[in-house]
Design an enzyme around this catalytic site. Structure first.
Site, short mmCIF file in Angstrom:
data_model
loop_
_atom_site.label_atom_id
_atom_site.label_comp_id
_atom_site.label_asym_id
_atom_site.label_seq_id
_atom_site.Cartn_x
_atom_site.Cartn_y
_atom_site.Cartn_z
CG ASN A 10 57.50 -108.85 -39.85
OD1 ASN A 10 57.75 -109.86 -39.78
ND2 ASN A 10 56.32 -108.23 -40.54
CD GLU A 102 53.42 -108.21 -45.09
OE1 GLU A 102 53.94 -109.34 -44.38
OE2 GLU A 102 53.75 -107.30 -45.57
CD GLU A 169 53.29 -102.38 -39.64
OE1 GLU A 169 54.90 -102.33 -39.79
OE2 GLU A 169 52.90 -103.59 -39.68
N GLY A 175 56.27 -102.26 -47.51
CA GLY A 175 57.43 -102.72 -48.46
C GLY A 175 56.88 -101.65 -49.99
CB SER A 207 58.56 -98.13 -46.36
OG SER A 207 57.86 -98.92 -47.56
C1 PEP Z 1 56.36 -104.83 -41.63
O1 PEP Z 1 56.02 -105.89 -42.08
O2 PEP Z 1 55.85 -104.55 -40.70
C2 PEP Z 1 56.97 -103.88 -42.62
C3 PEP Z 1 56.55 -102.24 -41.88
O3 PEP Z 1 57.52 -103.86 -43.65
P1 PEP Z 1 58.48 -102.81 -44.01
O4 PEP Z 1 59.41 -102.18 -43.15
O5 PEP Z 1 59.13 -103.51 -45.23
O6 PEP Z 1 57.74 -101.47 -45.57
#
Ligand code: PEP
Length: 248
Positions: A10, A102, A169, A175, A207
């Site tokens: 993403n 988000e 998630e 993030g 992450s």
């Molecule tokens: C995401 O935005 O779906 C995500 C998992 O971001 P990150 O890997 O940066 O935590």
């Protein structure tokens, strides 16, 4: 039950034509060709709308699929600034992320709107990647299962899940550099699995990096990852795809 694992990047609102070209070249070179899909793992990148043409042109005929990060719930009409499923299909998108935290938190997308977007994606022959996940406050209050069930049930109440992809998630892991433990991820994935089918792919996101992917992907109900930050660095993204390839 064998499920083809999926590692989807993403890109969020990052990139420009020059940086994208370099990143895509490096990913395609690093992953090799069709051999990769044969290893039981599929890789994809979900990119900002303006770059879909560039990405489609570069990735066509390679082992890497592409998609978008959002879509409109409407088919067409006076919806300034929106992008429909048919427009994404016009650029041969395979995937579209739906209900990313988000979108829910910063743009006020409700469970109902996410369900409508999911239905629009399916109707438009796209494969939605539906994101669900709890905030830290919700986890601490012991409400994780209640929250992810509510988010998923809003979608299931409107129709079939079909061959869509589910992504767990936890909002507190996105993030932040903080990942769920493999066991925390597995617990929620196993809970979600009961609501979908044995064939449904359930990704973990939050992450994920090349050095923690192996432990997470080793869990029986984790079928790959949705990758934010690390998908912008070719070596990291390739590393995560290779970890997924080695599993199983
Ligand atoms: C995401 O935005 O779906 C995500 C998992 O971001 P990150 O890997 O940066 O935590």
């Amino acid at each position: 039950m064998t499920r083809t694992r999926l590692v989807a990047g993403n890109w969020k609102m990052h990139g420009n034509r020059a940086a994208n070209a370099a990143l895509l070249d490096a990913i395609v070179r690093g992953l090799g060709s069709a051999h990769f899909a044969e290893g039981g793992v599929e890789c994809a990148v979900c990119v900002p709308f303006p770059y879909l043409a560039q990405v489609a042109e570069r990735l066509r005929g390679t082992a890497v699929a592409w998609g978008a990060q959002n879509l409109s719930e409407h088919a067409q009409g006076a919806y300034t600034g929106e992008v429909s499923a048919a427009m994404l299909a016009d650029f041969d998108c395979k995937y579209v992320i739906v209900g990313h935290s988000e979108r829910r938190q910063l743009f006020g997308e409700s469970d109902g709107q996410v369900a409508a977007k999911f239905a629009a994606a399916r109707k438009g022959a796209l494969t939605p990647i539906l994101c669900v996940g709890e905030t830290l406050e919700e986890r601490d209050a012991g409400r994780t299962e209640q929250v992810v069930a509510r988010q998923l049930d809003a979608v299931l109440g409107k129709g079939e899940f079909g061959d869509a992809v589910l992504a767990y998630e936890p909002v507190w892991a996105i993030g932040t550099g903080r990942t769920a433990t493999p066991e925390q991820a597995q617990d929620v994935h196993a809970f979600l699995r009961k609501r979908v089918t044995p064939q449904t792919r359930i990704l973990y996101g939050g992450s994920v990096k090349a050095d923690n992917a192996a432990a997470i992907f080793a869990m029986p109900d984790v079928d790959g990852g949705l990758i934010g930050g690390a998908s912008l660095v070719a070596r990291d993204f390739i590393g995560i795809c290779r970890v997924a390839e080695r599993k199983g």
